[in-house]
Motif scaffolding. Structure first.
Motif, PDB file in Angstrom:
ATOM      1  N   GLY A 112      36.308 -96.542   5.426  1.00 37.77           N
ATOM      2  CA  GLY A 112      36.735 -97.349   6.554  1.00 37.77           C
ATOM      3  C   GLY A 112      37.593 -96.547   7.514  1.00 37.77           C
ATOM      4  N   PHE A 113      37.882 -97.136   8.664  1.00 37.43           N
ATOM      5  CA  PHE A 113      38.739 -96.486   9.648  1.00 37.43           C
ATOM      6  C   PHE A 113      40.036 -97.257   9.763  1.00 37.43           C
ATOM      7  CE2 PHE A 113      40.196 -95.679  14.063  1.00 37.43           C
ATOM      8  CZ  PHE A 113      40.384 -94.312  13.950  1.00 37.43           C
ATOM      9  N   GLY A 114      41.138 -96.608   9.439  1.00 41.51           N
ATOM     10  CA  GLY A 114      42.443 -97.236   9.528  1.00 41.51           C
ATOM     11  C   GLY A 114      43.007 -97.141  10.931  1.00 41.51           C
TER      12      GLY A 114
ATOM     13  N   ALA B 180      35.197 -93.869  16.307  1.00 35.38           N
ATOM     14  CA  ALA B 180      34.838 -94.113  14.907  1.00 35.38           C
ATOM     15  C   ALA B 180      33.499 -94.845  14.813  1.00 35.38           C
ATOM     16  CB  ALA B 180      35.934 -94.906  14.215  1.00 35.38           C
ATOM     17  N   LEU B 181      33.319 -95.862  15.627  1.00 36.93           N
ATOM     18  CA  LEU B 181      32.065 -96.618  15.598  1.00 36.93           C
ATOM     19  C   LEU B 181      30.898 -95.753  16.056  1.00 36.93           C
ATOM     20  CD1 LEU B 181      33.347-100.025  17.002  1.00 36.93           C
ATOM     21  CD2 LEU B 181      32.711 -99.520  14.633  1.00 36.93           C
ATOM     22  N   ASP B 182      31.131 -94.904  17.038  1.00 36.13           N
ATOM     23  CA  ASP B 182      30.090 -94.006  17.532  1.00 36.13           C
ATOM     24  C   ASP B 182      29.685 -93.001  16.448  1.00 36.13           C
ATOM     25  OD1 ASP B 182      28.433 -92.875  19.672  1.00 36.13           O
ATOM     26  OD2 ASP B 182      29.807 -91.177  19.583  1.00 36.13           O
ATOM     27  N   ILE B 183      30.660 -92.556  15.670  1.00 31.94           N
ATOM     28  CA  ILE B 183      30.405 -91.583  14.601  1.00 31.94           C
ATOM     29  C   ILE B 183      29.663 -92.212  13.429  1.00 31.94           C
ATOM     30  CG2 ILE B 183      31.645 -90.280  12.796  1.00 31.94           C
ATOM     31  CD1 ILE B 183      33.696 -89.636  15.120  1.00 31.94           C
ATOM     32  N   GLY B 184      29.859 -93.515  13.235  1.00 29.38           N
ATOM     33  CA  GLY B 184      29.135 -94.184  12.165  1.00 29.38           C
ATOM     34  C   GLY B 184      29.942 -95.096  11.276  1.00 29.38           C
TER      35      GLY B 184
ATOM     36  N   ASN C 104      36.547 -86.942   8.469  1.00 32.96           N
ATOM     37  CA  ASN C 104      36.931 -87.901   7.421  1.00 32.96           C
ATOM     38  C   ASN C 104      35.768 -88.790   7.001  1.00 32.96           C
ATOM     39  OD1 ASN C 104      39.567 -86.951   7.438  1.00 32.96           O
ATOM     40  ND2 ASN C 104      40.330 -88.577   8.778  1.00 32.96           N
ATOM     41  N   PHE C 105      34.794 -88.947   7.887  1.00 37.25           N
ATOM     42  CA  PHE C 105      33.633 -89.781   7.583  1.00 37.25           C
ATOM     43  C   PHE C 105      32.529 -89.002   6.876  1.00 37.25           C
ATOM     44  CE2 PHE C 105      29.667 -92.042   8.880  1.00 37.25           C
ATOM     45  CZ  PHE C 105      29.953 -93.288   8.320  1.00 37.25           C
TER      46      PHE C 105
END
Length: 256
Positions: free
Chosen positions: A18-20, A36-40, A236-237
């Protein structure tokens, strides 16, 4: 490559990565969530306390993704315990959504409010405003108290977790109850210069931070790393391209 998931008790798929958004505000929060959403990333973690729910919600709207594609967590402040429904309705307005996928009690309330607050979360779930209800920073004993009083167990407990705070017995207590563990501050509380981490990272051609995050996943612990730098958000993803051996996991476990 899509993020790995863990199924919550009622079948909702919770992305393990997840993304904090703690300490991210305003334009920084918006831009970071969009990145973050663009990265996945498809799992976002916010809270009333963070004062960025509106930024998170706007980023989700502007991403072009369907609401059902993004798992959104927010949290109730303990001081709002006796006005829980109103606090949730405020969060929903700010996030510009009809529901959240996971609502957590951010910290244990006072003893008299423990069960009533948990009941308020369950009532919101029954009303369709919350898909899943859980807690944060609760002990197994406090979880048992809630479960015994209501017959319904928290789906998630979000707690501080890192190699230095690894507690196999505590992890087993959660597994035995079927409560998913989400770890926060995994990188903040890790010594990324530790030789064990740097040597493992070198073997896999990744960063020590990626090793720490992958170690969480090897233990089926959800991670919610946070950054405002796109390259770090992406790094991080990027945890699916390597796996730790049993020996490497054990070596990291021993860093406590």
């Amino acid at each position: 490559m899509p993020s790995m998931t863990v199924n919550l008790p009622e079948g909702t798929a919770l992305p393990l990565i997840g993304f904090g958004t703690w300490e991210l505000r305003g334009t920084t929060a918006y831009d970071s969530v969009r990145a973050a959403l663009d990265i996945g990333y498809r799992h976002l973690d916010t809270a009333t306390l963070y004062k960025n729910e509106a930024d998170v919600g706007r980023a989700v709207k502007d991403s072009g993704l369907d609401r059902e594609q993004v798992f959104i967590t927010t949290k109730l402040r303990p001081q709002d315990a006796r006005q829980a429904r109103g606090a949730l309705e405020s969060s929903l307005r700010l996030l510009d959504t009809d529901y959240v996928d996971l609502w957590l009690i951010h910290w244990p309330t006072g003893e008299d409010d423990l069960v009533p607050t948990w009941q308020a979360l369950l009532d919101a779930k029954d009303a369709g405003l919350v898909r899943n209800a859980g807690v944060s920073n609760y002990s197994p004993e406090q979880i048992d108290l809630l479960t015994k009083a209501t017959g319904r167990q928290p789906a998630v407990n979000q707690i501080s977790w890192s190699p230095s705070r690894h507690d196999p017995a505590l992890l087993e207590e959660h597994h035995r109850r079927g409560v998913v563990v989400e770890g926060y501050s995994g990188l903040k509380n890790a010594d990324l210069n530790d030789p064990t981490l740097t040597e493992i990272a070198e073997r896999h051609g990744v960063t020590p931070a990626q090793v720490v995050l992958r170690w969480h996943l090897e233990h089926d612990i959800v991670v919610i790393p946070r950054s405002s730098r796109r390259e770090r958000i992406a790094s991080n993803f990027d945890l699916n391209g390597f796996a730790l051996t049993e020996e490497e996991v054990a070596a990291i476990d021993s860093l406590t």
